[in-house]
Write a protein that holds these residues in place. Structure first.
Motif, PDB file in Angstrom:
ATOM      1  N   SER A   1     -13.367 -21.451  -2.604  1.00 39.41           N
ATOM      2  CA  SER A   1     -12.031 -23.450  -2.679  1.00 39.41           C
ATOM      3  C   SER A   1     -11.578 -24.118  -3.546  1.00 39.41           C
ATOM      4  O   SER A   1     -11.036 -25.110  -3.136  1.00 39.41           O
ATOM      5  CB  SER A   1     -14.095 -23.772  -2.323  1.00 39.41           C
ATOM      6  OG  SER A   1     -13.807 -24.697  -4.157  1.00 39.41           O
TER       7      SER A   1
ATOM      8  N   GLN B   1      -8.497 -28.398  -0.546  1.00 36.32           N
ATOM      9  CA  GLN B   1      -8.316 -29.330  -0.310  1.00 36.32           C
ATOM     10  C   GLN B   1      -7.802 -30.436  -0.819  1.00 36.32           C
ATOM     11  O   GLN B   1      -6.791 -31.362  -0.042  1.00 36.32           O
ATOM     12  CB  GLN B   1      -9.842 -29.927   0.510  1.00 36.32           C
ATOM     13  CG  GLN B   1      -9.177 -30.705   1.215  1.00 36.32           C
ATOM     14  CD  GLN B   1      -9.072 -30.325   2.750  1.00 36.32           C
ATOM     15  OE1 GLN B   1      -9.507 -28.996   3.695  1.00 36.32           O
ATOM     16  NE2 GLN B   1      -8.723 -31.335   3.679  1.00 36.32           N
TER      17      GLN B   1
ATOM     18  N   GLU C   1      -4.144 -31.708   0.804  1.00 37.19           N
ATOM     19  CA  GLU C   1      -3.841 -33.398   1.250  1.00 37.19           C
ATOM     20  C   GLU C   1      -2.994 -33.547  -0.082  1.00 37.19           C
ATOM     21  O   GLU C   1      -2.262 -34.876   0.679  1.00 37.19           O
ATOM     22  CB  GLU C   1      -5.661 -34.274   1.004  1.00 37.19           C
ATOM     23  CG  GLU C   1      -6.349 -33.484   1.533  1.00 37.19           C
ATOM     24  CD  GLU C   1      -7.546 -34.677   1.295  1.00 37.19           C
ATOM     25  OE1 GLU C   1      -8.106 -35.375   0.400  1.00 37.19           O
ATOM     26  OE2 GLU C   1      -8.339 -34.178   2.053  1.00 37.19           O
TER      27      GLU C   1
END
Length: 166
Positions: free
Chosen positions: A111, A141, A145
């Motif tokens: 991740s 993530q 973003e």
């Protein structure tokens, strides 16, 4: 440092800091053997507006062209650590680091984006049979973003750094 455009003018290096309450933008230009702060702008982030809307508002106030910016990241989705690992070559380190990350970061390894750097060869960066490296990681993530907000505002990113290192 900034490169010269075809017309002979120097391109500014643009730094962008997106904080919790404000967005800050600076323009740096080379001057002699150093760098000069050319301009700066500060834009509050209104709780009712998105980051993209605040960025568009900030960039509309700039009196110079901004197309690529340099950013740094901070917060819960980032990590910078100095760690000691067994002595190995750079090739061995690059091949093994993704398997060793789990013990140094509190996120699932798949991740995050990460980078490492071997720290020097002096007495403070070497122990017997060990070497010191700098590990920087950011949640994928979080970075996606941030990049989407900038793209939505019409801008590209040249450099991504970590606040702790910038």
């Amino acid at each position: 440092l900034p490169k010269r455009r075809k017309n002979g003018k120097k391109n500014a290096s643009i730094g962008l800091d997106i904080g919790h309450s404000y967005i800050k933008l600076i323009s740096l230009l080379p001057e002699g053997n150093g760098i000069r702060l050319d301009k700066y702008f500060i834009q509050p982030i209104l709780s009712s507006s998105s980051i993209s809307a605040s960025l568009k508002d900030l960039f509309s106030k700039c009196d110079f062209p901004v197309n690529k910016v340099n950013i740094s990241l901070a917060g819960d989705g980032t990590l910078v650590r100095n760690i000691w690992i067994p002595q190995m070559s750079s090739n061995e380190l690059n091949a093994s680091v993704k398997y060793e990350l789990g013990q140094y970061i509190p996120f699932p390894v798949d991740s995050v984006y990460y980078d490492i750097s071997i720290l020097g060869k002096g007495p403070f960066t070497r122990r017997e049979n060990q070497m010191r490296i700098l590990l920087a990681a950011v949640k994928k993530q979080m970075l996606k973003e941030r990049l989407k907000s900038l793209k939505d505002a019409g801008f590209a990113v040249s450099v991504v750094d970590m606040d702790a290192l910038a």
